[in-house]
Structures are given as C-alpha cells and as structure tokens.
Design an enzyme around this catalytic site. Structure first.
Site, mmCIF file in Angstrom:
data_model
loop_
_atom_site.group_PDB
_atom_site.id
_atom_site.type_symbol
_atom_site.label_atom_id
_atom_site.label_comp_id
_atom_site.label_asym_id
_atom_site.label_seq_id
_atom_site.Cartn_x
_atom_site.Cartn_y
_atom_site.Cartn_z
ATOM 1 N N TYR A 135 0.879 -1.177 0.000
ATOM 2 C CA TYR A 135 0.000 0.000 0.000
ATOM 3 C C TYR A 135 0.913 1.223 0.000
ATOM 4 C CZ TYR A 135 -3.801 3.087 1.653
ATOM 5 O OH TYR A 135 -4.750 4.082 1.798
ATOM 6 N N GLN A 137 1.208 4.807 -0.230
ATOM 7 C CA GLN A 137 0.570 6.133 -0.099
ATOM 8 C C GLN A 137 1.547 7.167 0.395
ATOM 9 O OE1 GLN A 137 -3.540 6.506 1.636
ATOM 10 N NE2 GLN A 137 -2.458 7.645 3.234
ATOM 11 N N SER A 144 0.995 12.448 6.755
ATOM 12 C CA SER A 144 -0.304 12.811 7.354
ATOM 13 C C SER A 144 -1.200 13.525 6.349
ATOM 14 C CB SER A 144 -0.073 13.717 8.562
ATOM 15 O OG SER A 144 0.529 12.976 9.595
ATOM 16 N N GLY A 177 5.262 -0.797 3.672
ATOM 17 C CA GLY A 177 5.760 -2.101 4.098
ATOM 18 C C GLY A 177 5.676 -3.099 2.961
ATOM 19 N N GLN A 330 3.181 -1.538 43.131
ATOM 20 C CA GLN A 330 3.220 -2.430 41.958
ATOM 21 C C GLN A 330 1.791 -2.640 41.439
ATOM 22 O OE1 GLN A 330 6.222 -3.406 40.924
ATOM 23 N NE2 GLN A 330 5.984 -5.203 39.603
ATOM 24 N N ARG A 333 0.334 0.269 39.461
ATOM 25 C CA ARG A 333 0.893 0.456 38.116
ATOM 26 C C ARG A 333 0.442 -0.660 37.173
ATOM 27 N NH1 ARG A 333 6.992 0.280 39.710
ATOM 28 N NH2 ARG A 333 7.372 0.469 37.459
ATOM 29 N N GLY A 401 15.388 -4.959 36.353
ATOM 30 C CA GLY A 401 16.486 -5.145 35.408
ATOM 31 C C GLY A 401 16.207 -6.235 34.397
ATOM 32 N N GLU A 424 -0.689 4.301 10.037
ATOM 33 C CA GLU A 424 -2.156 4.335 9.925
ATOM 34 C C GLU A 424 -2.703 5.636 10.493
ATOM 35 O OE1 GLU A 424 -2.536 1.268 8.125
ATOM 36 O OE2 GLU A 424 -3.773 2.910 7.406
#
Ligand SMILES: CC/C=C\C/C=C\C/C=C\C/C=C\C/C=C\C/C=C\CC/C=C/C(=O)SCCNC(=O)CCNC(=O)[C@H](O)C(C)(C)COP(=O)(O)OP(=O)(O)OC[C@H]1O[C@@H](n2cnc3c(N)ncnc32)[C@H](O)[C@@H]1OP(=O)(O)O
Ligand SMILES: Cc1cc2nc3c(=O)[nH]c(=O)nc-3n(C[C@H](O)[C@H](O)[C@H](O)COP(=O)(O)OP(=O)(O)OC[C@H]3O[C@@H](n4cnc5c(N)ncnc54)[C@H](O)[C@@H]3O)c2cc1C
Length: 627
Positions: A135, A137, A144, A177, A330, A333, A401, A424
């Site tokens: 595709y 474009q 954009s 792509g 923890q 989050r 880590g 997209e």
C-alpha cells in the site's frame, strides 16, 4: 525444577472459571478453538522458532522472515486452513512481514475501492499470492497530509493509459511495508490529472517488478529505506522507497469505485463521499484497536506472572521475601494495565461491529454513520495505541532489570509495537479529526440534526450553544484543549462499551464479577488520573475524589488473588509470549541463567579482541599518561 508449576499457589487462589474467561477473551467458543489450536500448532513447529532473532544480522533476519512467510503459506495450503485460521497463523507467527500489508492493506484496498470487474481480475491473483502487493501512499515529503501527496497520475487519451510519475524527490514513496524488496505490485496513491485538471488523490494498481525474475520494471526505482528502531523488531519488514519515471499503466488500473475516468477522458465522481478513497485506512485502524489489546495483554501477562514470581525485601525471621505483586505501588501500576487490556478487547469487538455496520450501509449508499465511524476508528486507534505503547514500557519497568533483557520479550514487543502510534495515522493528527467531528456536532446543537450514537451525550451540553460563537475561535489556537477533549470523548466510549459488555449474558462462575471489577478499575483509574479536570469543572467534589481513590485501592485488593488467572485467560503459549519472565510455569531463574550462556558472546571464554586490545592494556604495553 522443570515440570513444576511455580505459580500453582497463585492459580489456586482464583475465584472464577478461567476456562469460561478464555472464551470471553477469545470472543466465542469457536474463536477460542481456532486460536487455541493454531497457537499450539505454531508453537510446536520448529520452523516458526523466533528465539534467535536478536542474534541475526539484518540480511539474515530478513531472509529468515522470507523463509517463515513461505513456510507459513505452505502450511496454510497443505493443511487447507480457512481464511480465519490462516490469519490466526500469521498472527501467532508474530513477525512483521510483507504479508501483513499484502493481506492487511493491498487486498482490502482492492475490495474497498475497486469496481466489481477490478475485484474479479485482481483478487484471485492476490488470494493465491501469484502477485504480492503493498500500500504505497506515504511519501518522503508527506504522510499525514494525504491531499499534499505529489506523485502524479496523468491520463493519456491517445493510449488510454495513466502516466505515473514522481516529479520531485519528496514525491518518492517512502515507508510502505513490503515495498523495499518483495512486493510485485503496489496500490499507489497519486494526484489524478485529466485534461490538465487535477481531481485529488486516487489509488492506482501499478506493477513494480517482473513476475519472471523479480527485477524492477522500466521506470521503477525501488529499495529498502534502511534500519529502523530496535535490532530485530520491525527490521523483519522491508519498508521501502519507490520512484516512478513516467510509468504507463492501463486506464482500468485506476481503482474506480469512488471516481472514474472514461476512455474519452471524462472524469466522473460517483455520488459517494470522496473520503471513501481513505477507506482502507479506516479498516486498518479498527484492526489496530483489536491488536492493541493483543499487544498490551502480552506485556501485562509477562509483568503479572513475573511480579508473582519475583520476591524482594520483607523477609520475616528468615522466611520468604515479599512477592512484588503484593506491593500497593506495583498493583497501582500493573492492575490498571490489566483492566485496559480487557477494556481494549471489548472496544475492539464493538469497533469491528461499527465498521461492519458502516460497510453494510455504504453498500446501500447510506453514508449517515460514516463521519462517526471515521471519528471512532481514528480516535480509538489513537487512544489504544498510545496507551498500549506506554503500557508495554511500564510493564518493562515493572520487571526491573530483567525486563531489559531481550529474553524478557518486552524490549522487542515495545520496538515492534511503538510505530502503531504513527502508522495508519499519526495519533495527534487523528485526534484532531475527532476534535473536528466534535466541534461540528457542537455547531449543530439546537438544529434539527440531533446528535446520536456515541455523541448523543452532547445534547446535555446545551450550554455550549451560548458560547457557540466562542468555539469558532481559531481551531488551531484551541487545538491542544480540543485534543484533550477528543481523548475524553474516546475514553467515554471505552467505558460505556465496557459497561454495555457487562449487560450481556456472560457465562461462567465469577466471570462477570471479575469483569465488573476490571471495568471499575479502568473507570476509576481514569477519574483518579484526571481528577483535576473533574474537580475544576465541578463534575465531582473533593469527597467524591477521595471515595474514588479508596474504592480503587479496594478493587486492587479484589483483583490480587485473581491476577494470574486473569492473564492465564489470554491463553498465550510460551512461544507466542517469547518471554522467560512470563513463562507459564514461573520457573524463571534457571531459564534466565541457561539462556545467558546461549548468547554468541559466550561461545568463547576469551572474547575476540582480547589479544588485540585488552592484553596490551593490561600489560601496560600501551604507554599511558602517569595517573
Ligand atoms: C506483527 C507484530 C507482532 C507483534 C507485536 C504485537 C502487535 C502489533 C500490533 C499491531 C500490528 C499488527 C496488526 C495491524 C495491521 C496492520 C498494520 C501493519 C502495518 C502498518 C502499515 C501502515 C500503513 C500506513 O501507515 S498507510 C498510510 C496511513 N496514512 C494515514 O493514516 C494518513 C493520515 N491522514 C489522513 O487520513 C488525512 O490526510 C486526514 C488527516 C483525514 C485529512 O484528510 P483531508 O485533508 O482529505 O480531509 P479534511 O481533514 O479536510 O476533512 C474533510 C472531511 O472529510 C472527513 N474525513 C476525513 N477522513 C475521513 C475518512 N477516513 N473517512 C470518512 N470521512 C473522513 C473529515 O471528517 C471532514 O469531514 P467534515 O467536512 O464533515 O468535517
Ligand atoms: C513502521 C511504519 C510502517 C509504515 N507503513 C506504511 C505503509 O505500509 N504504507 C504507507 O503508505 N505508509 C506507511 N507508513 C507511513 C505512515 O503512515 C506515516 O509515517 C504516518 O501517516 C505519519 O505521517 P508522517 O510520517 O508524514 O508524519 P508527520 O505528519 O510529518 O508528523 C510529524 C509530526 O507533525 C505533527 N503534525 C503533522 N500534522 C499536524 C497537524 N495538522 N496539526 C498538528 N500536528 C501535526 C505530528 O503530530 C507529528 O508530531 C509507515 C510508517 C511506519 C513508522
């Protein structure tokens, strides 16, 4: 030890039917069966191994991706897999490749913008992969701003052809792509010029390479644009550059469902909105929302399982240290991300319905819901990809880590996923589209055109009417606030659709209760995060805010015993997760230790370069300044 489930004690805490939740997550018993069967097929086939990607050079990596794509296609053909099974197989192979764009954009573009005749000619070739499409474009100078694209398609009535040309450097196609090394054909977007007059951007099917020896055709310059973010990651994809030097194609290779050019050189615009030329982007945006829940749930699965395995501090009298999943920080989050994964799953289901509904209406030339479909796909693509990209990074940090090791699976997942915030449609540009839609709705308040669907709530903002003259103040000037309003609008849709999901029949012991907890976490976390806005607008009082925070803490405690079961419900194989930290049995440390020695750097005890560079240093054979 191998074979021992180090998370069994966590799984025994579950308060709901995990198998029933697996069906909810998959969408139906049939969808679960297909996903379960195909994911295990891929995981058990050494031809689909992916644990060596980070050690390959770009050329080795790309050749390996071609091998896998061909192997996947052979598997699909040999096993006579259905289109649904084949799509699942490509998903669980879990490697960005040219096939994403062939199946995900090239074919949908022909189906959405081609005439019946063009579909009958090109789709059989594409479905059999006798041609491979991309595709094309975006250009070097414009992505954009689609109306700013510079590639031209000039109609030549003498030969009944279009001349496709790249007039400037910035008109070079850039990013598509599959374009760089593989695609034989492109849907190329270009400015249509007929009889000296321009008619906007349209799509054209252009052959790029010989089907005999894959060499670029006359007038075609094509190649890869080079290494991208991260090592393995998206470098399995040949995003390409393409220039046209007066390339001639037959007139019937312009996609003519939206606009037509007759052999006499007459331009005709069908009585459909010209934005249908953008239809493929709308289609992909709704798939990306579903994929956001996949990517986020992978990261959350890894971080949740590892948070239950990892112990740090808190040992009493020589007893075991505290599981980090028991720390409130923890949980504050991690659990909103767990709730978001489920929220995005359900909004993805709803958006798929909305897209199917608007597509069906378009068949009957009913364009009434097209603006809402555009706003929803654009806004929800923006919201879910931003939240997912940020969420994957947060999950990496939640793993300390070891989250930074490739063997955790998180660095590569992040590197592969983050371009979803850009491709997209750049997320800010898309939110501005939502803002434009909201402002247009406000401008119509008080008229006979009543807001319906996802903007029905705006009838309750009549007060905006009085300041309607105010909203005319420069859109650009207010764009930062309008983008925030666009996000809030999309968040309202996510929460509303989660609540609607809970009003459905949901079988399984404790399943609906768990989803209610997750829905409340999603909504209250948003309230907490944006409580300044809610307080400053008088929507809530400080007491409400305090109650919400208290309830949030209580909800985290309710999720805690079910956390492992809630991520088990995603039903991901260890192969698909690609993570030692997230492995099903939680046997992390022996696997981390074993994996380290497999790194090529450990093939020799003394590293290459020692004798040349290090030994002279150590033996002071290199004169050094007196320290
Ligand atoms: C495999 C990975 C493994 C592991 C990791 C796990 C998961 C990975 C996750 C995801 C990846 C996997 C699957 C996803 C599948 C595929 C993705 C794979 C690869 C990505 C490939 C990427 C492809 C691309 O990027 S293609 C190019 C995309 N480009 C864009 O999106 C450009 C954006 N710009 C635009 O759309 C337009 O320029 C615009 C911004 C909308 C402006 O257009 P225009 O100037 O023409 O219009 P106006 O703003 O003036 O508006 C006028 C009017 O039109 C209405 N309008 C605009 N657009 C639309 C539309 N699309 N539909 C309907 N109506 C539209 C607009 O509202 C205005 O209306 P009013 O006048 O009424 O206001
Ligand atoms: C991995 C990857 C795969 C891709 N695959 C394809 C593909 O297969 N086919 C294809 O055609 N394209 C593809 N693209 C290109 C992609 O669609 C574009 O990069 C995307 O549309 C953004 O456009 P841009 O790059 O021009 O960014 P720009 O629009 O130049 O954005 C740059 C910055 O400017 C800001 N900005 C731009 N306009 C405005 C505005 N009006 N108001 C406020 N801020 C603004 C943006 O928010 C951003 O911060 C791919 C890109 C990537 C990264």
């Amino acid at each position: 030890m191998e074979g021992v489930d180090h998370l069994a004690h966590e799984r025994n805490k579950s308060e709901f039917d995990v198998d029933a939740m697996k069906i909810v997550w998959a969408g139906s018993p049939h969808a679960f069966d297909v996903s379960d069967r195909i994911s295990k097929l891929v995981a058990s086939d050494p031809g689909f191994r992916k644990d060596n990607r980070s050690t390959l050079s770009r050329k080795e990596l790309f050749k390996n991706t071609l091998r896998k794509a061909a192997y996947a296609w052979k598997t699909i053909v040999d096993l006579r897999l259905s289109e649904e099974e084949a799509a699942k197989l490509r998903f669980y192979v879990d490697e960005p490749a040219f096939t994403d764009l062939h199946w995900g954009m090239f074919i949908p573009a022909i189906k959405g913008q081609g005439t019946e005749e063009q579909q009958q000619k090109w789709l059989p070739l594409a479905y059999k992969m006798q041609i491979i499409g991309c595709y094309a474009q975006t250009e070097l100078g414009h992505g954009s701003n689609v109306q700013g694209l510079e590639t031209t398609a000039t109609f030549d009535p003498q030969t009944d052809e279009f001349i496709i040309h790249s007039p400037t450097l910035t008109s070079s196609k850039w990013w598509p792509g599959g374009l760089g090394k593989v695609a034989t054909h492109a849907i190329a977007y270009a400015r249509l010029i007929v009889g000296g007059r321009e008619h906007g951007v349209n799509g054209f099917i252009v052959q790029l390479r010989s089907l005999e020896d894959h060499s670029p055709l006359l007038g075609i310059t094509v190649g890869d644009i080079g290494m991208k973010f991260g090592n393995g990651a998206y470098n399995t994809m040949d995003n390409g550059v393409l220039r046209f030097d007066h390339v001639r194609i037959p007139r019937n290779q312009m996609l003519m469902r939206v606009s037509q050019v007759t052999c006499e050189g007459k331009y005709k615009q069908s009585d459909v909105p010209r934005q249908l030329v953008y239809g493929t982007m709308v289609y992909v945006r709704q798939t990306i929302v579903a994929d956001a829940s996949c990517a986020l749930s992978r990261a959350v699965c890894i971080a949740t399982r590892y948070s239950a395995v990892r112990r740090q501090f808190g040992s009493q009298n020589g007893g075991p240290e505290t599981q980090v999943i028991d720390y409130k920080t923890q949980q504050s989050r991690l659990f909103p991300l767990l709730a978001s994964a489920y929220a995005f799953r359900f909004i993805g289901e709803w958006l798929k319905w909305l897209y199917a509904d608007v597509t069906q209406r378009l068949q009957a030339n009913d364009f009434s819901t097209l603006p809402e479909a555009h706003a929803c796909t654009a806004g929800l693509k923006s919201l879910t990809t931003t939240a997912t990209a940020d969420g994957i990074e947060e999950c990496r940090k939640l793993c300390g880590g070891h989250g930074y090791l490739c063997s955790s699976g998180l660095p590569e997942l992040f590197a592969v996923y983050v371009p979803a915030c850009t491709y997209e449609g750049d997320n800010t540009v898309l939110l501005l589209q939502v803002a434009r839609f909201l402002m247009k709705t406000v401008s119509q308040l008080g008229s006979s055109k009543k807001p319906v669907g996802t903007i029905a709530y705006m009838t309750r903002v009549e007060h905006l009417m009085q300041c309607r003259c105010g909203v005319q103040r420069g859109f650009a000037e207010l764009s930062v606030d309008l983008v925030e309003a666009a996000v809030a609008h999309c968040q309202l849709i996510v929460v509303s659709k989660f609540i609607e999901k809970l009003q459905q029949e949901i079988p399984g012991k404790g399943v609906k209760q768990q989803l209610e907890v997750l829905c409340n976490i999603y909504a209250l976390f948003l309230l907490h995060k944006h409580q300044g806005d809610f307080l400053s607008t008088g929507c809530i009082t400080p007491k409400h805010a305090a109650l919400a925070n208290d309830e949030l803490r209580s909800l985290y405690s309710q999720v805690r015993p079910n956390a492992i079961a809630l991520v088990d419900a995603f039903n991901y194989t260890d192969h698909y997760l690609g993570s030692i930290l997230g492995c099903y049995d939680g046997n992390v440390y022996p696997k981390l230790y074993e994996a380290a020695w497999k790194d090529p750097l450990n093939e020799s005890v003394v590293p290459d370069g020692y004798h040349q560079y290090i030994r002279p240093l150590l033996k002071q054979e290199i004169r050094t300044a007196r320290l």
